[in-house]
Design a protein around this motif. Structure first.
Motif, short mmCIF file in Angstrom:
data_model
loop_
_atom_site.label_atom_id
_atom_site.label_comp_id
_atom_site.label_asym_id
_atom_site.label_seq_id
_atom_site.Cartn_x
_atom_site.Cartn_y
_atom_site.Cartn_z
N GLY A 337 19.59 23.69 53.40
CA GLY A 337 20.13 22.57 52.62
C GLY A 337 21.00 21.68 53.51
O GLY A 337 21.43 22.08 54.59
N LEU A 338 21.23 20.46 53.04
CA LEU A 338 22.13 19.56 53.77
C LEU A 338 23.55 19.89 53.34
O LEU A 338 23.86 19.90 52.15
N ARG A 339 24.40 20.17 54.31
CA ARG A 339 25.73 20.69 53.99
C ARG A 339 26.81 19.60 53.94
O ARG A 339 26.54 18.44 54.21
N PHE A 340 28.02 20.03 53.65
CA PHE A 340 29.12 19.11 53.43
C PHE A 340 29.39 18.21 54.64
O PHE A 340 29.67 17.02 54.49
N SER A 341 29.28 18.76 55.85
CA SER A 341 29.57 17.95 57.04
C SER A 341 28.58 16.78 57.13
O SER A 341 28.95 15.66 57.49
N HIS A 342 27.32 17.05 56.78
CA HIS A 342 26.31 16.00 56.80
C HIS A 342 26.67 14.90 55.79
O HIS A 342 26.65 13.71 56.11
N LEU A 343 27.03 15.33 54.59
CA LEU A 343 27.40 14.37 53.55
C LEU A 343 28.61 13.54 53.97
O LEU A 343 28.63 12.30 53.85
#
Ligand code: 5AD
Ligand code: SF4
Length: 587
Positions: A337-343
């Motif tokens: 999944g795309l994680r918080f740092s990416h967001l």
């Protein structure tokens, strides 16, 4: 009387997760001794009249079990409420607000503030009007909180007040409808309807799309409820309507629910399983807010930094999750999944002049990539909420927090090394089950050791359904809880005064909110660390237009020289109007 009392339990599984979410959809007929007005709730004799006969016959040919399953089945794309076919027992017209006025009242956390905006967005599209005048409301909706007993007591008291208003209105042409939304509706379900006959509708945190239908049912004199919890509802396609149109900042919900199951906490039971909103829809909302001129966005979620967008197949890899060092989860470790740092990276790139904050995180999800990004990116505020809950490893274990005092303190050091000047805040609970005087002193010593800038301190309040309720004893007497709480507050204030005192003499970038509540000649705003800053409303230089003298307006960034500090506020005098980018050179 047509006693349609249909309680459905629907269990379903998405993404091959275990079947733990129990969903309820519940309709209730009004009771024979209801206090509802005769126009709203018919006596057995009145039921023979045309209107109710018509309604009853439509109910008889109404929804089937399949209908409810369809209503709660996972949707490929969330559809907007108005695009859906009306339920078979209601006409399109009955689903419309027809200019009825709604008064919304919010209790509890920021998540509830955002939920209020979501609920209002849905009702506005259905043709309801909003009023801030209780007396002229046709519908009163309370967005409620269940986190502690006291929060619920406040709502019960409010309901008693509203009872008088409703009785007065029962003689009028348009009867008043009262609804309970959010966590209390979810926790107490039909208990509220039985206890307070004047409540017309209940909507749990995942049922706001259903509000037009619930209100239509309530309009016919029936009590209506939807307390279904969802595994995927994130209201991704519902653009919240800002309650305060002149606000400089907005909340953006990025995930809902919680899988942590801390032993004291009711949230997993009221808000359900953890699920994240797709990144694309978050970015779209942030872009719109930037276009509207908003200068600050706070990303919201019960465990905001556990964010994991796996809405698209290509996001799902076998990449293991990096946790903070020394931290564990109460659930099977998730992957991909795309994680918080990416967001955070993507959101902070939308508008470099827009400040980004996030709340409320869990200390376990602060891997280095998140800390690095906060350090590097100029518009991500250097402010971290790090709820500790207790300073005693023994109590933390009983709370099932997944870390020891030592691991927490190590994380604090690591954060301070990674983000120099970071501002820290925390939540603490006084008097949890089995907490001894020695445990309490360990919490006092943690407060001294970390020296938080902000703190939220609570006395433990036992909540039914939680692990602590079932397995532990709420054995700290109330007066001891309160005494310990007082002691924690005193120590927190002393330490926060010292921590905030280090700002005296510094220049802080302040986002102006408006006039100070205490003095008409002062303005108020927040610094990067989210501390309130008060300063006299005076003329100043504008760095973008040399020679021009200006006065600060809400939404402006100004540099303020700090002259004094307390545990809660900073005071100073304004130097100039600037931009976030230019300020990085000065602060
Ligand atoms: N009693 C007291 N405080 C609680 N919190 C959560 N549950 C309880 C409870 N049962 C506090 C925690 C949490 C904050 C939002 O509320 O400190 O971080
Ligand atoms: Fe209250 Fe927690 Fe629900 Fe927010 S999420 S309304 S704090 S119980």
């Amino acid at each position: 009387m047509h006693p349609l009392q249909c309680i459905l339990r629907v269990q379903r599984s998405l993404r091959w997760e275990p079947l733990t979410s129990v969903s309820w959809l519940l309709f209730k007929t009004c009771k024979a001794h209801s206090t509802l007005p005769s126009t709203a709730c018919p006596s057995p004799g009145q039921q023979e009249d045309g209107v109710h006969k018509d309604f009853s016959s439509r109910l008889a040919t109404g929804p089937t079990f399949q209908h409810f399953l369809r209503a709660s089945a996972p949707q490929e794309k969330p559809s907007s409420p108005e695009a859906e076919d009306p339920p078979p027992y209601l006409t399109v017209d009955e689903l419309l607000g027809r200019q009825r006025k709604v008064y919304l009242e919010t209790y509890g956390c920021q998540m509830n503030v955002n939920d209020t905006e979501i609920a209002w967005s849905i009702l506005q599209k259905s043709g309801y009007l909003r009023t801030s005048n209780l007396q002229e409301a046709d519908v009163i909706l309370l967005v409620t909180c269940s986190i502690r007993e006291k929060a619920e007591q406040t709502i019960w008291n409010r309901l008693h007040q509203l009872k008088a208003l409703k009785t007065k209105r029962s003689r009028s042409r348009v009867p008043l409808r009262i609804g309970i939304l959010g966590c209390m509706a979810e926790r107490l379900k039909e208990e509220i309807l039985n206890k307070e006959k004047m409540v017309d509708l209940l909507a749990g945190p995942d049922a706001y799309r259903d509000l037009p239908r619930l209100l239509a049912v309530a309009e016919s004199g029936q009590q209506a409820a939807n307390v279904l919890l969802s595994l995927e509802e994130t209201y991704a396609d519902v653009m919240p309507v800002q309650t305060n149109p002149s606000a400089t900042s907005a909340f953006v919900s990025i995930m809902r629910g919680c899988d942590n199951m801390c032993s004291y906490c009711i949230v997993p039971f009221t808000r359900g399983r953890e699920r994240s909103r797709p990144i694309a829809s978050i970015l779209e909302e942030v872009r719109k807010l930037s276009e509207q001129g908003l200068k600050e966005v706070t990303l919201l979620g019960q465990n905001v930094n556990s964010f994991r967008d796996n809405s698209e197949i290509q996001f799902n890899s076998a990449v293991p999750t990096n946790l903070s060092r020394g931290f564990t989860t109460n659930y099977k470790t998730k992957q991909g999944g795309l994680r918080f740092s990416h967001l955070l990276d993507q959101v902070s790139r939308v508008d470099p002049e827009m400040r980004i904050r996030f709340t409320s995180p869990h200390p376990k999800d602060f891997p280095d990539e998140v800390l690095q990004l906060i350090h590097e990116r100029g518009n991500i505020c250097k402010q971290i909420h790090l709820p500790a809950q207790s300073g005693s490893s023994r109590v933390l274990d009983a709370m099932r927090r997944g870390y020891s005092r030592e691991a927490y303190v190590e994380l604090v050091h690591h954060i301070r090394e990674s983000i120099p000047g970071v501002s820290l805040s925390s939540d603490f609970i006084a008097g949890f089950c089995g907490e001894t005087e020695e445990d309490h002193l360990q919490t006092v010593s943690l407060l001294r050791e970390v020296q938080y800038n902000m703190g939220f301190l609570f006395a433990y309040s036992m909540r039914q359904k939680t692990r602590a309720y079932h397995r532990l004893k709420d054995d700290v007497p109330e007066e001891v809880k309160l005494r310990r709480l007082e002691e924690l507050i005193t120590v927190f204030r002393e330490e926060a005064s010292k921590a905030n005192g280090t700002c005296v003499g510094s220049t802080q970038l302040v986002l102006v909110e408006g006039p100070s509540k205490r003095s008409a000649t002062d303005l108020c705003g927040r610094n990067d660390g989210n501390l309130k800053v008060i300063f006299p409303d005076a003329e100043m230089e504008d760095t973008a237009n040399p020679g021009l003298r200006v006065r600060a307006q809400p939404g402006d960034y100004v540099l303020v020289k700090i002259t004094s500090a307390s545990s809660q506020t900073l005071k100073g005098h304004v130097l100039c109007r600037t931009t976030l980018k230019d300020s990085l050179a000065h602060c």
